[in-house]
Design a protein around this motif. Structure first.
Motif, PDB file in Angstrom:
ATOM      1  N   THR A 135      75.971   6.108  49.360  1.00  0.00           N
ATOM      2  CA  THR A 135      76.293   7.583  49.155  1.00  0.00           C
ATOM      3  C   THR A 135      75.823   8.268  48.062  1.00  0.00           C
ATOM      4  O   THR A 135      75.768   9.473  47.881  1.00  0.00           O
ATOM      5  N   GLY A 136      75.272   7.695  46.981  1.00  0.00           N
ATOM      6  CA  GLY A 136      75.173   7.946  45.749  1.00  0.00           C
ATOM      7  C   GLY A 136      75.947   7.409  44.607  1.00  0.00           C
ATOM      8  O   GLY A 136      75.591   7.468  43.404  1.00  0.00           O
ATOM      9  N   THR A 137      76.957   7.047  45.223  1.00  0.00           N
ATOM     10  CA  THR A 137      77.836   6.327  44.275  1.00  0.00           C
ATOM     11  C   THR A 137      78.682   5.046  44.731  1.00  0.00           C
ATOM     12  O   THR A 137      79.138   4.303  43.802  1.00  0.00           O
ATOM     13  N   GLN A 138      78.494   4.855  45.900  1.00  0.00           N
ATOM     14  CA  GLN A 138      79.092   3.571  46.792  1.00  0.00           C
ATOM     15  C   GLN A 138      78.265   3.210  47.752  1.00  0.00           C
ATOM     16  O   GLN A 138      77.686   3.895  48.387  1.00  0.00           O
ATOM     17  N   VAL A 139      78.557   1.756  48.171  1.00  0.00           N
ATOM     18  CA  VAL A 139      77.979   1.396  49.693  1.00  0.00           C
ATOM     19  C   VAL A 139      79.243   1.592  50.578  1.00  0.00           C
ATOM     20  O   VAL A 139      80.169   1.198  50.334  1.00  0.00           O
ATOM     21  N   ILE A 140      78.619   2.269  51.722  1.00  0.00           N
ATOM     22  CA  ILE A 140      79.362   2.096  52.806  1.00  0.00           C
ATOM     23  C   ILE A 140      79.004   1.281  53.823  1.00  0.00           C
ATOM     24  O   ILE A 140      77.992   1.395  54.277  1.00  0.00           O
ATOM     25  N   ARG A 141      80.113   0.241  54.261  1.00  0.00           N
ATOM     26  CA  ARG A 141      79.657  -0.614  55.211  1.00  0.00           C
ATOM     27  C   ARG A 141      80.622  -0.507  56.499  1.00  0.00           C
ATOM     28  O   ARG A 141      81.673  -0.916  56.554  1.00  0.00           O
ATOM     29  N   ASN A 142      79.904  -0.083  57.525  1.00  0.00           N
ATOM     30  CA  ASN A 142      80.691   0.130  58.772  1.00  0.00           C
ATOM     31  C   ASN A 142      80.859  -1.229  59.386  1.00  0.00           C
ATOM     32  O   ASN A 142      80.121  -2.307  59.500  1.00  0.00           O
ATOM     33  N   GLU A 143      81.816  -1.124  60.188  1.00  0.00           N
ATOM     34  CA  GLU A 143      81.997  -2.288  60.878  1.00  0.00           C
ATOM     35  C   GLU A 143      80.969  -2.642  62.082  1.00  0.00           C
ATOM     36  O   GLU A 143      80.215  -1.896  62.582  1.00  0.00           O
TER      37      GLU A 143
END
Length: 685
Positions: free
Chosen positions: A158-166
């Motif tokens: 996101t620019g600040t963190q990793v998003i991990r979808n299920e």
């Protein structure tokens, strides 16, 4: 909509023009999966294309022109340790020139950890684990003009963190491979082209996807892969029918456990009966706990002439220490049965060439536990020409997953060329193919120098004891005439190479070890160690084997030190004769084309060491090797005849002298305790 799939197979980076070519499974898999699972949208995709060209895109005007003619809307990367650097740079170039395209990274080296995602922001999403269904949904979303950020299975920055979808549920990602049927003309045209241009074409396939085990070192050890899926067998048979029409195809299975279910025999039988003698099996990853069945399948393939490998027999141990194996996520089960089955299968092999899979650098291993493990292999006749693996660290494993508590260090270790690294003792010094292996170089219980030493002495013992049988004579002699058990010999042997003792080693061996340590640490990009002439680079995997054959006098110093740690050498008048006998059996490595013959007048110390008699007589012995240049053979990746042809002739009677030796007879006292058992002995007693 244009879809471009980019991967590079190791063969394209290492084999050279015209040798071996791997069929593009990933491209056809994704295309065929989309064709079957999104038929209503398939016609809306204008172009599917792929490239497995090892030339970086920045230096590849032909591929650049191709992309400009059909600008990609979606790019799929299949990342592996050997292609990661090149493909990531390709993706960066693509994003610079086609900023609106979506770049999807998948494969074993598709990293979802923050450092990777923060660095490679031109990657839109990364997909760990099985990716076919996720890729299908990404294409559908793009066709519908919707965001891909909510697709199951994707990870993004996101620019600040990793998003991990299920992840996608495994039941929603079936193994439906049938591209030979659905894209027959395209497949056949490519096979026609490849089989004309290459000596061998490797056709990659799969019957089962997933793995029930949870090994720390394997991408398929995570919960993303634990549900195992099977493919329709008849779709696989269609591949065999097509391949049978060519004469130079090799069938390779990407299954994690070939032989884990009985249906694999049906596959082998179908190839034997319908392959017309044109199809060979490339050595598959065999099921870990089905040794009897996998050896049976291997025998069937060998006897039918459809086995494309020099390996004879297979056993997967990783480490014979049950505590180490359990710590790394694999149940220690049936190991004793596996060992018995493997020993029975290979019992007639005097020079061991079976595949015994061991991993060095696993969490929990230490220099001492690895010494015990080396002894276990020696005791159970499991040492072979097949070398252990360095622990390779991948991003999507139990070891590297978020929340892992393992503490370790890794480094990308570059090799000059993969083929010479794997097979040869030497390499060309001005070669750098750009191939790197992300190796474990330090754990909480194993330092880099200890790991370097273990690799060095382990690969040497595989050669000397398992393959040549050369080390059997000194080990047997000490046991049968001095009561020194092989466990003590192995302990003294490994002690010679411990980092604390490097200064006591001959310079040639010490410098090898220092160079190996520096290479592992990344202080030298390529190992900075050369042969005795200074002309060729040494290959890291077999550096100790080169040293043994090129500097035999230095190794005999080490052997003498081992003997002196075990017995009072000065009280045994036979030791010098044993040393001379061992030297006579040794092929000396140099860069000359010449006859190679050693002669000696002596007793047969091989026979004496195993107490074949109590009375022995001298003979004229001749050890002969072919008239070859071993340097040229190893550089050309040819097999070297290390084992000499042995001839003997009777000695004149006046020169004879009988030797009478009595085997060692231990004194057993009631208070004496047995030696400490190793973990495998404890587990199997």
């Amino acid at each position: 909509m244009n879809i471009f799939i980019n991967t590079i197979y190791m063969d394209d980076m290492t084999q050279g023009t015209g040798v071996e070519k791997r069929f593009p499974l990933i491209y056809f898999w994704l295309k065929d999966y989309y064709y079957q699972r999104s038929p209503e949208n398939y016609e809306r995709v204008n172009d599917w294309s792929f490239s497995d060209d090892a030339t970086p895109l920045r230096n590849n005007p032909q591929l650049q022109d191709k992309l400009h003619k059909t600008p990609p809307d979606i790019v799929g990367l299949s990342l592996y340790l050997w292609n990661e650097d090149t493909l990531l740079d390709n993706a960066k170039w693509i994003k610079e020139h086609f900023p609106d395209c979506i770049i999807v990274a998948a494969g074993p080296n598709a990293d979802t950890r923050e450092p990777f995602m923060r660095k490679h922001t031109y990657i839109d999403v990364t997909v760990p684990g099985p990716a076919a269904e996720t890729f299908r949904r990404i294409v559908d979303k793009r066709l519908q003009g919707e965001s891909i950020k909510d697709v199951a299975g994707v990870c993004y920055w996101t620019g600040t963190q990793v998003i991990r979808n299920e992840p996608v549920q495994r039941k929603d990602d079936p193994l439906v491979l049938d591209y030979v049927t659905n894209f027959y003309d395209e497949v056949k045209a490519l096979l026609d082209d490849y089989t004309q241009r290459y000596e061998k074409v490797i056709f990659l396939t799969m019957y089962m996807q997933g793995c029930p085990y949870s090994c720390s070192f394997c991408e398929q050890g995570t919960k993303l892969w634990t549900k195992v899926l099977k493919r329709d067998m008849h779709k696989l048979y269609k591949e065999v029918d097509l391949l049978a029409t060519y004469t130079n195809c090799i069938y390779e299975f990407a299954d994690a456990n070939f032989g884990i279910v009985p249906e694999y025999e049906d596959i082998v039988d179908y190839v034997i009966e319908n392959g017309k003698g044109n199809i060979s099996f490339k050595k598959p990853p065999l099921a870990k706990n089905q040794v009897d069945f996998t050896n049976y399948l291997m025998t069937k393939m060998i006897d039918s002439g459809v086995y494309y490998s020099d390996d004879f027999g297979n056993i997967t141990l990783q480490d014979p220490n049950p505590e180490i194996v359990k710590l790394n996520g694999r149940p220690f089960s049936k190991e004793y049965e596996k060992i018995k089955a493997f020993r029975e299968f290979t019992k007639d092999n005097e020079h061991k060439i079976g595949r015994v899979e061991i991993i060095l650098g696993m969490p929990g291993q230490s220099y001492d536990t690895l010494t015990d493990s080396l002894y276990e292999l020696q005791r159970n006749e499991l040492l072979s020409h097949y070398l252990p693996y360095f622990y390779l660290v991948f991003p999507n494993t139990v070891l590297t997953s978020p929340g892992s508590t393992y503490k370790f260090k890794t480094n990308k270790c570059y090799v000059r060329s993969e083929r010479h690294y794997t097979i040869s003792m030497l390499d060309y010094p001005d070669t750098d193919c750009g191939l790197a292996f992300n190796k474990m170089i330090e754990t909480e219980t194993l330092s880099t120098s200890e790991l370097a030493a273990t690799w060095y002495h382990w690969s040497l013992m595989c050669h000397l004891y398992g393959f040549l049988g050369w080390m059997r004579t000194p080990i047997n002699y000490l046991k049968n005439y001095h009561g020194v058990e092989s466990h003590e010999f192995i302990k003294q042997y490994t002690s010679q190479f411990h980092p604390d003792n490097w200064l006591n080693l001959p310079d040639s061996f010490r410098k090898d070890l220092v160079a190996l340590e520096r290479w592992l640490q990344g202080k030298d990009r390529l190992i900075d160690r050369y042969d005795n002439t200074g002309e060729y680079a040494l290959s890291p995997k077999r550096i100790s084997q080169y040293r043994f054959h090129s500097s035999p006098g230095d190794f005999m110093i080490i052997l003498d030190n081992i003997f002196r740690c075990c017995i009072d050498v000065d009280r045994d008048t036979n030791i010098d004769s044993i040393y001379n006998w061992q030297l006579a059996k040794l092929l000396r490595f140099d860069n000359e084309f010449k006859p190679r013959t050693n002669t000696i007048v002596d007793y047969n110390w091989d026979d004496i060491s195993v107490c074949k008699s109590q009375s022995y007589w001298k003979s004229n012995w001749t050890f002969e090797w072919p008239r070859e240049n071993p340097y040229k053979q190893t550089l050309d990746l040819k097999k070297i005849q290390f084992v000499p042809v042995t001839n003997w002739a009777e000695l004149d009677a006046e020169l004879q002298k009988e030797l009478v030796l009595e085997p060692y007879q231990p004194i057993i006292l009631p208070s004496m305790q047995v030696d400490r058992q190793t973990p495998l002995q404890q587990a199997t007693t």
